[in-house]
Design a protein around this motif. Structure first.
Motif, mmCIF file in Angstrom:
data_model
loop_
_atom_site.group_PDB
_atom_site.id
_atom_site.type_symbol
_atom_site.label_atom_id
_atom_site.label_comp_id
_atom_site.label_asym_id
_atom_site.label_seq_id
_atom_site.Cartn_x
_atom_site.Cartn_y
_atom_site.Cartn_z
ATOM 1 N N GLY A 46 3.016 -6.163 94.695
ATOM 2 C CA GLY A 46 2.922 -5.139 95.230
ATOM 3 C C GLY A 46 3.193 -5.569 96.645
ATOM 4 N N ALA A 47 3.972 -4.361 97.150
ATOM 5 C CA ALA A 47 4.197 -4.817 98.843
ATOM 6 C C ALA A 47 2.812 -4.770 99.379
ATOM 7 N N LYS A 48 2.064 -4.332 99.472
ATOM 8 C CA LYS A 48 0.348 -4.352 100.330
ATOM 9 C C LYS A 48 0.049 -5.949 99.559
ATOM 10 N N ALA A 49 0.445 -6.308 98.443
ATOM 11 C CA ALA A 49 -0.285 -8.285 98.334
ATOM 12 C C ALA A 49 1.417 -8.956 98.860
ATOM 13 N N LEU A 50 2.284 -8.176 99.214
ATOM 14 C CA LEU A 50 3.391 -9.415 99.943
ATOM 15 C C LEU A 50 3.128 -10.075 100.774
ATOM 16 N N ARG A 51 3.072 -8.400 101.935
ATOM 17 C CA ARG A 51 2.240 -8.697 103.414
ATOM 18 C C ARG A 51 1.180 -9.701 103.637
ATOM 19 N N SER A 52 0.052 -9.030 102.787
ATOM 20 C CA SER A 52 -1.068 -10.307 103.069
ATOM 21 C C SER A 52 -0.461 -11.879 102.880
ATOM 22 N N ALA A 53 0.654 -11.504 102.408
ATOM 23 C CA ALA A 53 0.727 -13.303 101.455
ATOM 24 C C ALA A 53 1.827 -14.084 102.811
ATOM 25 N N TRP A 54 2.674 -13.136 103.690
ATOM 26 C CA TRP A 54 3.159 -13.610 104.298
ATOM 27 C C TRP A 54 2.430 -13.712 105.211
ATOM 28 N N LEU A 55 1.314 -12.733 105.857
ATOM 29 C CA LEU A 55 0.486 -12.840 107.134
ATOM 30 C C LEU A 55 -0.352 -14.337 106.385
ATOM 31 N N ASP A 56 -0.947 -14.527 105.894
ATOM 32 C CA ASP A 56 -2.189 -15.716 105.768
ATOM 33 C C ASP A 56 -1.033 -17.102 105.693
ATOM 34 N N GLN A 57 -0.076 -17.034 104.998
ATOM 35 C CA GLN A 57 0.615 -18.405 104.818
ATOM 36 C C GLN A 57 2.159 -18.699 106.150
ATOM 37 N N TYR A 58 2.174 -17.262 106.033
ATOM 38 C CA TYR A 58 3.344 -17.974 107.374
ATOM 39 C C TYR A 58 2.933 -17.119 108.624
ATOM 40 N N GLY A 59 2.008 -16.598 109.374
ATOM 41 C CA GLY A 59 1.644 -16.121 110.593
ATOM 42 C C GLY A 59 2.975 -14.827 110.498
ATOM 43 N N VAL A 60 2.885 -14.627 110.038
ATOM 44 C CA VAL A 60 4.265 -12.851 109.720
ATOM 45 C C VAL A 60 3.429 -11.880 109.720
ATOM 46 N N ALA A 61 3.601 -10.850 110.988
ATOM 47 C CA ALA A 61 2.944 -9.674 110.865
ATOM 48 C C ALA A 61 3.306 -8.318 110.136
ATOM 49 N N PRO A 62 2.865 -7.642 109.675
ATOM 50 C CA PRO A 62 3.529 -6.787 107.924
ATOM 51 C C PRO A 62 4.918 -6.313 108.416
ATOM 52 N N GLN A 63 4.607 -5.538 109.891
ATOM 53 C CA GLN A 63 5.705 -4.921 110.641
ATOM 54 C C GLN A 63 7.306 -5.662 110.600
#
Length: 218
Positions: A119-136
């Motif tokens: 899902g979209a939320k899981a992807l945003r969470s993973a990108w934030l946690d693993q790569y330091g990328v803000a959701p936006q």
């Protein structure tokens, strides 16, 4: 969640590559870096870092968890600047190679990754946690990944081989030279001989988000 993809893997490797050389002697008031004659201002850098910190704070279940996140990402400011500079270098290398990325390219990759992640939320969470990328900023990150993949393909570079990687780095190095990257010494320098980033020896320099972090944890 899924294996690290091309550009994110390249970003980690680029941190140790002799692509960006900064003389550190040119005065650019208010600039964190100057790439191709265009400034990445300290204010812009702060905004990007604060985006990530805000998202990390919202994702933390309590103060202790947020404190652990801060400890784990203590170099966020310099890492973020590194990414901002690399994005511009990659864009120039892609342009030189006649590579472009469409909105559809990004949408297709995002749909694929969201399916893998759950899902979209899981992807945003993973990108934030693993790569330091803000959701936006997820779409921006995906665009960078696609750009790197297309650049490698345009060069005929197989990134699973030593020769392929060397071909890719050569194109990036050429783009870096064309852009005349100048990094503000407070965020470190690039040691070409050692092929690594070297922190400036200024222990009094604090992360630009220190004050914001203290306010958020108060």
């Amino acid at each position: 969640m899924h294996r690290r993809r091309t550009a994110i893997a390249l970003s980690a490797a680029l941190a140790a590559a002799p692509l960006l050389t900064a003389c550190g002697s040119t005065a650019h008031p208010g600039a964190a870096a100057v790439v191709g004659g265009q400034r990445i201002t300290v204010a812009q850098l702060e905004d990007r870092v604060n985006e990530v910190r805000t998202a990390q704070r919202a994702a933390a279940t309590n103060d202790a968890q947020y404190a652990q996140t801060l400890a784990r990402t203590g170099s966020l400011t310099r890492d973020t600047l590194h990414s901002l500079v690399l994005d511009r270098v990659l864009r120039r290398a892609a342009k030189d190679a006649g590579v472009s990325v469409t909105r559809r390219d990004v949408q297709e990759m995002r749909a694929s990754l969201e399916q893998q992640a759950g899902g979209a939320k899981a992807l945003r969470s993973a990108w934030l946690d693993q790569y330091g990328v803000a959701p936006q900023r997820v779409d921006d990150s995906l665009r960078t990944e696609i750009e790197a993949q297309k650049l490698a393909a345009a060069l005929g570079a197989d990134m699973n081989t030593t020769d392929g990687k060397a071909m890719f780095w050569k194109a990036m190095s050429q783009a870096s030279k064309e852009l005349h990257v100048d990094l503000n010494p407070r965020y470190g320098t690039w040691d070409v001989q050692k092929s690594s980033r070297v922190d400036a020896k200024t222990p009094w320099v604090k992360e630009v988000t220190a004050a914001t972090t203290q306010q958020q944890t108060a």
